[in-house]
Motif scaffolding. Structure first.
Motif, short mmCIF file in Angstrom:
data_model
loop_
_atom_site.label_atom_id
_atom_site.label_comp_id
_atom_site.label_asym_id
_atom_site.label_seq_id
_atom_site.Cartn_x
_atom_site.Cartn_y
_atom_site.Cartn_z
N HIS A 270 7.02 9.87 48.18
CA HIS A 270 6.95 8.37 48.39
C HIS A 270 5.50 7.92 49.08
N THR A 271 5.34 6.64 49.42
CA THR A 271 4.01 6.23 49.96
C THR A 271 4.03 6.26 51.38
N GLY A 272 5.26 6.54 51.83
CA GLY A 272 5.37 6.95 53.62
C GLY A 272 6.39 8.18 53.80
N LEU A 273 6.12 8.67 54.78
CA LEU A 273 6.85 9.90 55.44
C LEU A 273 8.39 9.53 55.42
N GLU A 274 8.66 8.56 56.21
CA GLU A 274 10.20 8.45 56.24
C GLU A 274 11.24 8.39 54.96
N VAL A 275 10.53 7.55 54.15
CA VAL A 275 11.11 7.24 52.81
C VAL A 275 11.30 8.44 52.05
N ALA A 276 10.18 9.16 52.12
CA ALA A 276 10.06 10.59 51.36
C ALA A 276 11.06 11.60 51.99
N VAL A 277 11.08 11.47 53.21
CA VAL A 277 12.19 12.42 53.78
C VAL A 277 13.69 12.15 53.56
N GLN A 278 13.86 10.62 53.33
CA GLN A 278 15.12 10.36 53.25
C GLN A 278 15.52 10.54 51.73
N PHE B 2 4.35 16.74 54.61
CA PHE B 2 4.67 17.73 53.60
C PHE B 2 5.68 18.60 54.71
N ALA B 3 5.11 18.84 55.99
CA ALA B 3 5.98 19.52 57.04
C ALA B 3 7.34 18.96 57.04
N ALA B 4 7.27 17.58 57.32
CA ALA B 4 8.60 16.88 57.65
C ALA B 4 9.62 17.13 56.56
N ILE B 5 9.04 16.85 55.33
CA ILE B 5 9.99 17.00 54.21
C ILE B 5 10.61 18.49 54.17
N LEU C 28 5.16 14.31 45.57
CA LEU C 28 3.59 13.43 45.39
C LEU C 28 3.23 13.44 46.80
N PRO C 29 2.01 13.43 47.21
CA PRO C 29 1.45 13.03 48.43
C PRO C 29 1.72 11.39 48.44
N PRO C 30 1.59 10.78 49.77
CA PRO C 30 1.62 9.31 50.01
C PRO C 30 0.26 8.92 49.19
N TYR C 31 0.51 7.76 48.49
CA TYR C 31 -0.61 7.41 47.61
C TYR C 31 -0.97 5.92 47.83
N MET C 32 -0.37 5.20 48.85
CA MET C 32 -0.78 3.75 48.92
C MET C 32 -2.03 3.72 49.87
N GLU D 37 9.00 6.99 34.64
CA GLU D 37 8.60 5.55 35.06
C GLU D 37 9.26 5.56 36.51
N MET D 38 9.34 6.67 37.18
CA MET D 38 10.21 6.43 38.46
C MET D 38 9.75 5.36 39.52
N TYR D 39 8.46 4.89 39.40
CA TYR D 39 7.83 4.00 40.19
C TYR D 39 8.57 2.47 39.77
N THR D 40 9.41 2.34 38.85
CA THR D 40 9.79 1.17 38.32
C THR D 40 11.43 1.27 38.55
N LEU D 41 12.15 2.38 38.96
CA LEU D 41 13.53 2.54 39.30
C LEU D 41 13.84 1.73 40.55
N LEU D 42 15.07 1.19 40.34
CA LEU D 42 15.94 0.93 41.59
C LEU D 42 16.61 1.96 42.25
N ASP D 43 16.97 1.99 43.39
CA ASP D 43 17.82 2.92 43.93
C ASP D 43 18.90 3.25 43.66
N ASP D 44 19.61 2.33 43.07
CA ASP D 44 21.30 2.55 42.46
C ASP D 44 20.76 3.08 41.28
N GLU D 45 19.93 2.73 40.54
CA GLU D 45 19.38 3.44 39.10
C GLU D 45 19.41 4.83 39.08
N LYS D 46 18.50 5.25 40.00
CA LYS D 46 18.10 6.50 40.38
C LYS D 46 19.39 7.31 40.71
#
Length: 312
Positions: free
Chosen positions: A85-93, A125-128, A109-113, A53-62
């Motif tokens: 993540h749904t965006g490149l920058e967040v996925a990299v971070q 994927f290259a950036a990550i 996962l690829p961006p899904y939004m 249920e990773m899509y329901t978790l807060l950053d500090d919970e993770k």
């Protein structure tokens, strides 16, 4: 920090996130769940997948979950963190943070939004891959993400980036995609199965090296994998088909998470089967249907209280 030279194979269950009856992360149940996985002799553990249920978790919970799992595992098995993540920058971070938090590999996962085209997918994927040193597993799960990733694109990424080394194939029919990915990547990509193990036996026959199912039946997957690996294909086949109806009911849309958790709760692995919205809580009818698939079968999760009593 994770180990960049880790070689992944075998059974890597996706760890559920146990919540209390009021919906907070249940830390003691989480520790017990990790003990349960290790007792079942899993080859590794995956965090922050769909079944977490990773899509329901807060950053500090993770961050806290990662801390607890790393502490509980103590390097006994490799850890794979979901960091898409749904965006490149967040996925990299997220990927950099996961590496710092102790991930041995990433499942992305690829961006899904906004559904990306081929160029956007490649760049993501290259950036990550450039941002981290640990191996990357691309999660090819079009039913969940709505994004189709052609085998040719996966092969090209593995050619251009050494740490893109794995694919979790969840694109049905997974069997055909497993063969396609292995052939097109000329052996550079190692393939895991997903979809709760629904095609695990056939995937092994086609060259997959393991699976990443939900986490309430790890010992079953370990038994199938070990039998297959040792050449006892008949035992692998028989065990797989005995438990297949149970695996199937664990993919029920909307209720899958609460089915996984209810089984864990019933045997005393976790305290509560609470799931976060948008997942739906289990009802008595579904609970009975799930238990029906286990009649005459032995599941470690359902007798965990007895195992725990012996451990003290």
């Amino acid at each position: 920090m994770g180990q960049s030279n880790v070689k992944l194979e075998g059974i890597y269950p996706i760890l559920a996130t146990p919540f209390t009856a009021t919906g907070e992360v249940d830390e003691s149940s989480l520790r017990e769940l990790v003990k349960f996985q290790l007792h079942a002799k899993v080859d590794g553990i995956a965090l922050f997948g769909m079944a977490s249920e990773m899509y329901t978790l807060l950053d500090d919970e993770k961050a806290r979950i990662a801390e607890i799992v790393v502490d509980e595992v103590k390097g006994q098995v490799p850890l794979v963190f979901g960091s898409g993540h749904t965006g490149l920058e967040v996925a990299v971070q997220l990927s950099k943070r996961a590496e710092q938090a102790g991930a041995d590999a990433l499942m992305v996962l690829p961006p899904y939004m906004a559904k990306p085209d081929g160029k956007r997918l490649y760049d993501y994927f290259a950036a990550i891959a450039k941002a981290v040193d640990i191996p990357i597993m691309i999660q090819d799960a079009p039913l969940a993400s709505g994004v189709n990733m052609p085998a040719a694109l996966l092969a090209r990424l593995s050619k251009d980036f050494e740490n893109i080394a794995y694919v979790k194939v969840e694109a049905p029919p997974t069997t055909l995609k497993v063969t396609e990915v292995l052939e097109q990547s000329e052996g550079r990509l190692t393939v895991f199965g997903g979809m709760n193990g629904l095609y695990f036996y056939e995937e092994l026959g086609r060259g997959a090296v393991g699976t990443m199912p939900a986490c309430e039946f790890p010992e079953v997957c370990v038994a199938i994998y070990q039998a297959f690996k040792s050449g006892d294909v008949e035992t692998a086949r028989r065990t797989f088909y005995q438990y297949l109806p149970f695996m199937r009911i664990g993919t029920l849309p909307g209720y899958a998470m609460s089915i996984h958790k209810e089984v864990l709760r019933m045997g005393g692995v976790i305290e509560s089967a609470y799931v976060r919205n948008p997942n739906a809580p289990i009802d008595e009818r579904i609970r009975q249907e799930a238990l029906d698939t286990l009649k005459d079968l032995d599941l470690l999760a359902l007798r965990w209280n007895e195992v725990k009593a012996l451990r003290v």
